[in-house]
Design a protein around this motif. Structure first.
Motif, mmCIF file in Angstrom:
data_model
loop_
_atom_site.group_PDB
_atom_site.id
_atom_site.type_symbol
_atom_site.label_atom_id
_atom_site.label_comp_id
_atom_site.label_asym_id
_atom_site.label_seq_id
_atom_site.Cartn_x
_atom_site.Cartn_y
_atom_site.Cartn_z
ATOM 1 N N THR A 1 0.842 -1.202 0.000
ATOM 2 C CA THR A 1 0.000 0.000 0.000
ATOM 3 C C THR A 1 0.875 1.249 0.000
ATOM 4 O O THR A 1 0.631 2.189 -0.766
ATOM 5 C CB THR A 1 -0.949 -0.002 1.217
ATOM 6 O OG1 THR A 1 -1.813 -1.148 1.123
ATOM 7 C CG2 THR A 1 -1.789 1.266 1.278
ATOM 8 N N ASP A 2 1.918 1.259 0.818
ATOM 9 C CA ASP A 2 2.843 2.387 0.853
ATOM 10 C C ASP A 2 3.527 2.563 -0.499
ATOM 11 O O ASP A 2 3.611 3.680 -1.016
ATOM 12 C CB ASP A 2 3.894 2.166 1.947
ATOM 13 C CG ASP A 2 4.966 3.243 1.929
ATOM 14 O OD1 ASP A 2 4.645 4.417 2.198
ATOM 15 O OD2 ASP A 2 6.139 2.891 1.650
ATOM 16 N N HIS B 1 2.443 1.591 -3.427
ATOM 17 C CA HIS B 1 1.456 2.049 -4.403
ATOM 18 C C HIS B 1 1.220 3.554 -4.273
ATOM 19 O O HIS B 1 1.129 4.264 -5.282
ATOM 20 C CB HIS B 1 0.138 1.281 -4.244
ATOM 21 C CG HIS B 1 -0.880 1.676 -5.246
ATOM 22 N ND1 HIS B 1 -2.032 2.340 -4.895
ATOM 23 C CD2 HIS B 1 -0.915 1.551 -6.599
ATOM 24 C CE1 HIS B 1 -2.743 2.581 -5.984
ATOM 25 N NE2 HIS B 1 -2.088 2.117 -7.029
ATOM 26 N N GLN B 2 1.127 4.056 -3.060
ATOM 27 C CA GLN B 2 0.936 5.494 -2.851
ATOM 28 C C GLN B 2 2.128 6.285 -3.383
ATOM 29 O O GLN B 2 1.958 7.330 -4.018
ATOM 30 C CB GLN B 2 0.704 5.794 -1.374
ATOM 31 C CG GLN B 2 -0.629 5.286 -0.880
ATOM 32 C CD GLN B 2 -0.792 5.370 0.627
ATOM 33 O OE1 GLN B 2 0.175 5.543 1.366
ATOM 34 N NE2 GLN B 2 -2.019 5.227 1.088
ATOM 35 N N ARG B 3 3.327 5.795 -3.141
ATOM 36 C CA ARG B 3 4.527 6.460 -3.646
ATOM 37 C C ARG B 3 4.549 6.448 -5.183
ATOM 38 O O ARG B 3 4.911 7.434 -5.817
ATOM 39 C CB ARG B 3 5.782 5.774 -3.107
ATOM 40 C CG ARG B 3 6.004 5.969 -1.625
ATOM 41 C CD ARG B 3 7.117 5.041 -1.143
ATOM 42 N NE ARG B 3 7.347 5.119 0.259
ATOM 43 C CZ ARG B 3 8.329 5.811 0.838
ATOM 44 N NH1 ARG B 3 9.179 6.492 0.093
ATOM 45 N NH2 ARG B 3 8.475 5.821 2.140
ATOM 46 N N ALA C 1 1.926 6.207 -7.171
ATOM 47 C CA ALA C 1 0.855 7.081 -7.673
ATOM 48 C C ALA C 1 1.333 8.532 -7.716
ATOM 49 O O ALA C 1 1.079 9.247 -8.687
ATOM 50 C CB ALA C 1 -0.392 6.939 -6.809
#
Length: 106
Positions: A15-16, A18-20, A22
């Motif tokens: 999740t971390d 993926h956020q980075r 994005a």
């Protein structure tokens, strides 16, 4: 580490990441998709595709990039999944940078 701990750590790590990704994809020509527990990174200008996925039976995160497979174990000292001293975020940033032929910060 038991199965539930691995799932929790892997989910947080992906999740971390993926956020980075994005955030970085606003500046770089790639798309990141996080679906069914696996993360894929696809590039706009090349047919390359990287896959990052948890492998519960061996409690590792596996990365497929540049025709190589990387197997990352949990490193409590780094508080991250890592292989050969390189964290998951650093490995992916390096792989994307190699694909795009530019420095990429995640």
């Amino acid at each position: 580490m038991d199965d539930q701990q691995f799932r929790d750590l892997a989910d947080r790590a992906l999740t971390d990441l993926h956020q980075r990704l994005a955030a970085a994809s606003d500046q770089c020509p790639f798309d990141a998709d996080f679906n069914s527990g696996a993360l894929s990174i696809e590039f706009e200008d090349t047919p390359a595709r990287f896959v990052v996925s948890p492998n519960s039976p061996v409690r590792q995160i596996w990365v497929s990039a540049h025709l190589k497979s990387h197997k990352l174990d949990w490193d409590p000292a780094k508080n991250a999944f890592a292989a050969n001293g390189q964290t998951l975020v650093d490995l992916i940033a390096e792989a994307i940078g190699k694909e795009l032929d530019e420095d990429v910060k995640l």
